[in-house]
Design a protein around this motif. Structure first.
Motif, mmCIF file in Angstrom:
data_model
loop_
_atom_site.group_PDB
_atom_site.id
_atom_site.type_symbol
_atom_site.label_atom_id
_atom_site.label_comp_id
_atom_site.label_asym_id
_atom_site.label_seq_id
_atom_site.Cartn_x
_atom_site.Cartn_y
_atom_site.Cartn_z
ATOM 1 N N CYS A 42 41.836 -17.226 55.928
ATOM 2 C CA CYS A 42 43.144 -16.569 55.893
ATOM 3 C C CYS A 42 43.795 -16.691 57.273
ATOM 4 O O CYS A 42 43.110 -16.895 58.281
ATOM 5 C CB CYS A 42 43.009 -15.111 55.461
ATOM 6 N N PRO A 43 45.123 -16.585 57.353
ATOM 7 C CA PRO A 43 45.816 -16.781 58.641
ATOM 8 C C PRO A 43 45.303 -15.875 59.753
ATOM 9 O O PRO A 43 45.146 -16.320 60.899
ATOM 10 C CB PRO A 43 47.278 -16.476 58.299
ATOM 11 N N LEU A 44 45.034 -14.619 59.437
ATOM 12 C CA LEU A 44 44.594 -13.688 60.474
ATOM 13 C C LEU A 44 43.207 -14.026 60.989
ATOM 14 O O LEU A 44 42.925 -13.895 62.182
ATOM 15 C CB LEU A 44 44.631 -12.249 59.947
ATOM 16 N N CYS A 45 42.326 -14.453 60.109
ATOM 17 C CA CYS A 45 40.978 -14.826 60.556
ATOM 18 C C CYS A 45 41.013 -16.096 61.411
ATOM 19 O O CYS A 45 40.237 -16.234 62.360
ATOM 20 C CB CYS A 45 40.051 -15.015 59.358
ATOM 21 N N LEU A 46 41.905 -17.011 61.086
ATOM 22 C CA LEU A 46 42.059 -18.210 61.913
ATOM 23 C C LEU A 46 42.571 -17.828 63.304
ATOM 24 O O LEU A 46 42.104 -18.371 64.316
ATOM 25 C CB LEU A 46 43.029 -19.187 61.245
ATOM 26 N N VAL A 47 43.521 -16.895 63.348
ATOM 27 C CA VAL A 47 44.016 -16.409 64.639
ATOM 28 C C VAL A 47 42.901 -15.732 65.418
ATOM 29 O O VAL A 47 42.743 -15.933 66.628
ATOM 30 C CB VAL A 47 45.196 -15.435 64.421
ATOM 31 N N GLU A 48 42.097 -14.926 64.730
ATOM 32 C CA GLU A 48 41.004 -14.221 65.391
ATOM 33 C C GLU A 48 40.023 -15.195 66.044
ATOM 34 O O GLU A 48 39.629 -15.014 67.209
ATOM 35 C CB GLU A 48 40.261 -13.340 64.393
ATOM 36 N N ARG A 49 39.636 -16.228 65.305
ATOM 37 C CA ARG A 49 38.676 -17.186 65.868
ATOM 38 C C ARG A 49 39.250 -17.886 67.096
ATOM 39 O O ARG A 49 38.551 -18.099 68.096
ATOM 40 C CB ARG A 49 38.271 -18.199 64.793
ATOM 41 N N ARG A 50 40.532 -18.240 67.034
ATOM 42 C CA ARG A 50 41.149 -18.921 68.181
ATOM 43 C C ARG A 50 41.225 -18.003 69.398
ATOM 44 O O ARG A 50 40.896 -18.412 70.521
ATOM 45 C CB ARG A 50 42.550 -19.410 67.803
ATOM 46 N N LEU A 51 41.622 -16.758 69.178
ATOM 47 C CA LEU A 51 41.763 -15.830 70.308
ATOM 48 C C LEU A 51 40.419 -15.485 70.928
ATOM 49 O O LEU A 51 40.295 -15.396 72.158
ATOM 50 C CB LEU A 51 42.469 -14.551 69.852
ATOM 51 N N ARG A 52 39.408 -15.287 70.102
ATOM 52 C CA ARG A 52 38.077 -14.986 70.652
ATOM 53 C C ARG A 52 37.551 -16.165 71.465
ATOM 54 O O ARG A 52 36.909 -15.974 72.510
ATOM 55 C CB ARG A 52 37.110 -14.621 69.527
#
Length: 250
Positions: free
Chosen positions: A9-19
């Motif tokens: 999902c878009p938010l999980c993709l953002v989370e992985r990139r930010l971490r």
């Protein structure tokens, strides 16, 4: 830690990139300097440690000293990763908001809702209202994310381009009077014609809209995923144009 490692999902993709960015060697030293610049934040050597501590707190005033200092650091160091820390901290709120909005408005694309929820968070963090608040910051931020995203979803759902249609063409024909139908069609033809003349809408996009109309207004009528995504982007573009036109008339 991402509790949904296989989620796309878009938010999980953002989370992985930010971490990944927070633990990258080129960012670690800058984050340490950022944290050391504030008394409460200086107790944590890494952004991950700070996040773990903040995630253990509820939406009450106990997190206020840390969030207030993060906002001060964000203003002092605009190029810091403070926004990333806020996004990761409020990911549970973002996920819950997206789920609730799509439950109430299933026609809205998950990517669009997620983008709006993220935008609501970042807009509020940059607002004077947030800067002036001194207590219950976590609660206020979470409330603003939910309210702003639901308000956006309600506006989108009220748009004529997103009006629900029946699969029965006879119901669509007789749903409105002949006068109302003619007036709506004339307005749409004028709107689309001016958009093509001004270059805000291309002839190819107009053809796609005609195909959309002939297939009774269902995005699933597009034959490929690429066409469906193109149609969604085109409808979002038209909604923006319609809102701008409405504001200019007001």
């Amino acid at each position: 830690m991402n509790l949904r490692p296989n989620c796309r999902c878009p938010l999980c993709l953002v989370e992985r990139r930010l971490r990944a960015e927070l633990v990258a060697p080129e960012n670690r030293e800058g984050l340490r300097v950022t944290l050391r610049s504030a008394s409460h934040l200086a107790a944590f050597s890494t952004a991950e440690d700070l996040l773990s501590h903040l995630q253990s707190l509820d939406e009450n005033s106990s997190s206020d000293p840390f969030l207030l200092e993060l906002l001060l650091v964000k203003a002092r160091f605009p190029e810091s990763k403070v926004d990333s820390i806020f996004i990761l901290l409020f990911l549970p709120v973002l996920h819950a908001t997206v789920r609730r909005v799509r439950h109430r408005y299933p026609a809205l694309a998950r990517e669009d809702v997620a983008q709006q929820a993220l935008g609501a968070l970042l807009d509020y963090l940059a607002s004077t209202h947030c800067a002036a608040r001194e207590t219950y910051l976590a609660f206020a931020i979470a409330r603003r994310i939910r309210r702003a995203t639901f308000e956006w979803a309600d506006r989108e759902a009220r748009s004529p381009l997103d009006a629900p249609r029946s699969d029965d063409p006879r119901e669509n024909i007789f749903h409105e009077s002949a006068g109302e139908s003619f007036e709506r069609a004339a307005l749409l033809r004028h709107f689309f014609g001016r958009a093509v003349e001004r270059g805000t809408l291309t002839p190819g996009e107009l053809d796609l809209l005609l195909q959309f109309k002939l297939e009774r207004g269902t995005e699933t009528g597009a034959s490929t995923n690429a066409e469906r995504q193109r149609l969604k982007r085109l409808l979002a573009k038209l909604r923006r144009l319609a809102r701008v036109k409405g504001h200019m008339r007001a």
